[in-house]
Design a protein around this motif. Structure first.
Motif, PDB file in Angstrom:
ATOM      1  N   PHE A 173       0.815  -1.207   0.000  1.00 50.30           N
ATOM      2  CA  PHE A 173       0.000   0.000   0.000  1.00 50.30           C
ATOM      3  C   PHE A 173       0.853   1.264   0.000  1.00 50.30           C
ATOM      4  O   PHE A 173       0.560   2.215  -0.730  1.00 50.30           O
ATOM      5  CB  PHE A 173      -0.954   0.033   1.195  1.00 50.30           C
ATOM      6  N   VAL A 174       1.898   1.304   0.804  1.00 48.24           N
ATOM      7  CA  VAL A 174       2.754   2.488   0.862  1.00 48.24           C
ATOM      8  C   VAL A 174       3.449   2.712  -0.480  1.00 48.24           C
ATOM      9  O   VAL A 174       3.574   3.849  -0.948  1.00 48.24           O
ATOM     10  CB  VAL A 174       3.773   2.390   2.024  1.00 48.24           C
ATOM     11  N   THR A 175       3.886   1.642  -1.129  1.00 49.06           N
ATOM     12  CA  THR A 175       4.483   1.774  -2.460  1.00 49.06           C
ATOM     13  C   THR A 175       3.471   2.352  -3.444  1.00 49.06           C
ATOM     14  O   THR A 175       3.792   3.265  -4.220  1.00 49.06           O
ATOM     15  CB  THR A 175       4.997   0.405  -2.954  1.00 49.06           C
ATOM     16  N   GLY A 176       2.251   1.858  -3.398  1.00 50.86           N
ATOM     17  CA  GLY A 176       1.200   2.395  -4.258  1.00 50.86           C
ATOM     18  C   GLY A 176       0.890   3.849  -3.936  1.00 50.86           C
ATOM     19  O   GLY A 176       0.666   4.660  -4.836  1.00 50.86           O
ATOM     20  N   PHE A 177       0.885   4.184  -2.653  1.00 54.15           N
ATOM     21  CA  PHE A 177       0.647   5.570  -2.251  1.00 54.15           C
ATOM     22  C   PHE A 177       1.738   6.487  -2.804  1.00 54.15           C
ATOM     23  O   PHE A 177       1.447   7.574  -3.313  1.00 54.15           O
ATOM     24  CB  PHE A 177       0.592   5.664  -0.718  1.00 54.15           C
ATOM     25  N   LEU A 178       2.981   6.037  -2.718  1.00 57.91           N
ATOM     26  CA  LEU A 178       4.081   6.842  -3.250  1.00 57.91           C
ATOM     27  C   LEU A 178       3.971   6.999  -4.766  1.00 57.91           C
ATOM     28  O   LEU A 178       4.230   8.086  -5.302  1.00 57.91           O
ATOM     29  CB  LEU A 178       5.425   6.234  -2.861  1.00 57.91           C
ATOM     30  N   PHE A 179       3.587   5.944  -5.459  1.00 55.04           N
ATOM     31  CA  PHE A 179       3.364   6.054  -6.909  1.00 55.04           C
ATOM     32  C   PHE A 179       2.224   7.020  -7.215  1.00 55.04           C
ATOM     33  O   PHE A 179       2.283   7.787  -8.186  1.00 55.04           O
ATOM     34  CB  PHE A 179       3.081   4.693  -7.543  1.00 55.04           C
ATOM     35  N   ALA A 180       1.159   6.978  -6.404  1.00 53.53           N
ATOM     36  CA  ALA A 180       0.033   7.887  -6.615  1.00 53.53           C
ATOM     37  C   ALA A 180       0.465   9.337  -6.436  1.00 53.53           C
ATOM     38  O   ALA A 180       0.111  10.206  -7.238  1.00 53.53           O
ATOM     39  CB  ALA A 180      -1.109   7.547  -5.657  1.00 53.53           C
ATOM     40  N   MET A 181       1.243   9.597  -5.399  1.00 52.51           N
ATOM     41  CA  MET A 181       1.728  10.961  -5.184  1.00 52.51           C
ATOM     42  C   MET A 181       2.726  11.353  -6.272  1.00 52.51           C
ATOM     43  O   MET A 181       2.766  12.509  -6.711  1.00 52.51           O
ATOM     44  CB  MET A 181       2.371  11.099  -3.804  1.00 52.51           C
ATOM     45  N   GLY A 182       3.503  10.396  -6.729  1.00 46.04           N
ATOM     46  CA  GLY A 182       4.435  10.654  -7.833  1.00 46.04           C
ATOM     47  C   GLY A 182       3.713  11.016  -9.112  1.00 46.04           C
ATOM     48  O   GLY A 182       4.201  11.836  -9.900  1.00 46.04           O
ATOM     49  N   SER A 183       2.544  10.423  -9.318  1.00 44.16           N
ATOM     50  CA  SER A 183       1.782  10.769 -10.523  1.00 44.16           C
ATOM     51  C   SER A 183       1.334  12.226 -10.481  1.00 44.16           C
ATOM     52  O   SER A 183       1.260  12.882 -11.522  1.00 44.16           O
ATOM     53  CB  SER A 183       0.584   9.838 -10.684  1.00 44.16           C
TER      54      SER A 183
END
Length: 148
Positions: A101-111
Motif C-alpha cells: 500500500f505504501v508503495t502504491g501511495f508513493l506512486f500515486a503521489m508521484g503521478s
C-alpha cells in the motif's frame, strides 16, 4: 487443510469478488464531464469511501458465514486463541500488505508530481489498496502452507 488456510482462501476470494463486483457496479456511473471537473472528484471520492464501507461490511458478513459453515461442516469450533506462529504470520502479512500500500501511495503521489491527471492518482490508490488486501491474504496462505 487447517482453519487458518481455509480462512485465508475465503478472504482472498472475497476480496477479489468484492472489488470486481463493486468496480463493475460503479463503472457505468462515471461522469461524462472533463477530467478535472467537480463531478469527477465527487465520483472518485465516493468510490473510495463507499468501497471502504462495502468492503468492511462484506468482509464481516463473509467471516460470520464462513465460521458458521466451518462449524456445520467440520463440527469443530474455530480456534479461540492465537499462538506465536499465528501472531508471527499475521505480522508478516501485515508488513507485506503495508509495503504494497505504501508503495502504491508513493506512486500515486508521484503521478501528481509528474503532472498526470488526478484520476490516475485515485486509480493507483484504489489498486494499491486492493493489491495490499490480496497480498496480505496470499502471505498468510503461503506461510500457513510452507511455514515461517
Amino acid at each position: 487443510m487447517t482453519y487458518q488456510e481455509k480462512k485465508s482462501i475465503v478472504s482472498l476470494i472475497s476480496a477479489v469478488l468484492i472489488f470486481v463486483c463493486y468496480c463493475l457496479y460503479m463503472y457505468p456511473q462515471f461522469p461524462e464531464g472533463g477530467l478535472e471537473s467537480a463531478a469527477t472528484f465527487r465520483y472518485w471520492g465516493s468510490f473510495v469511501l463507499v468501497l471502504t464501507l462495502v468492503s468492511i461490511v462484506a468482509h464481516i458478513m463473509i467471516s460470520i458465514v464462513f465460521n458458521i459453515a466451518f462449524r456445520i461442516t467440520t463440527k469443530e469450533k474455530e480456534p479461540s486463541f492465537e499462538d506465536e506462529l499465528d501472531k508471527l504470520i499475521s505480522l508478516k502479512a501485515t508488513r507485506n500488505s503495508f509495503f504494497v500500500f505504501v508503495t502504491g501511495f508513493l506512486f500515486a503521489m508521484g503521478s501528481l508530481v509528474l503532472a498526470q491527471p488526478s484520476q490516475l492518482m485515485f486509480i493507483v490508490l484504489i489498486a494499491s489498496g486492493f493489491l495490499s488486501d490480496v497480498t496480505g491474504s496470499i502471505t498468510k496462505l503461503y506461510h500457513y502452507r510452507r511455514g515461517v
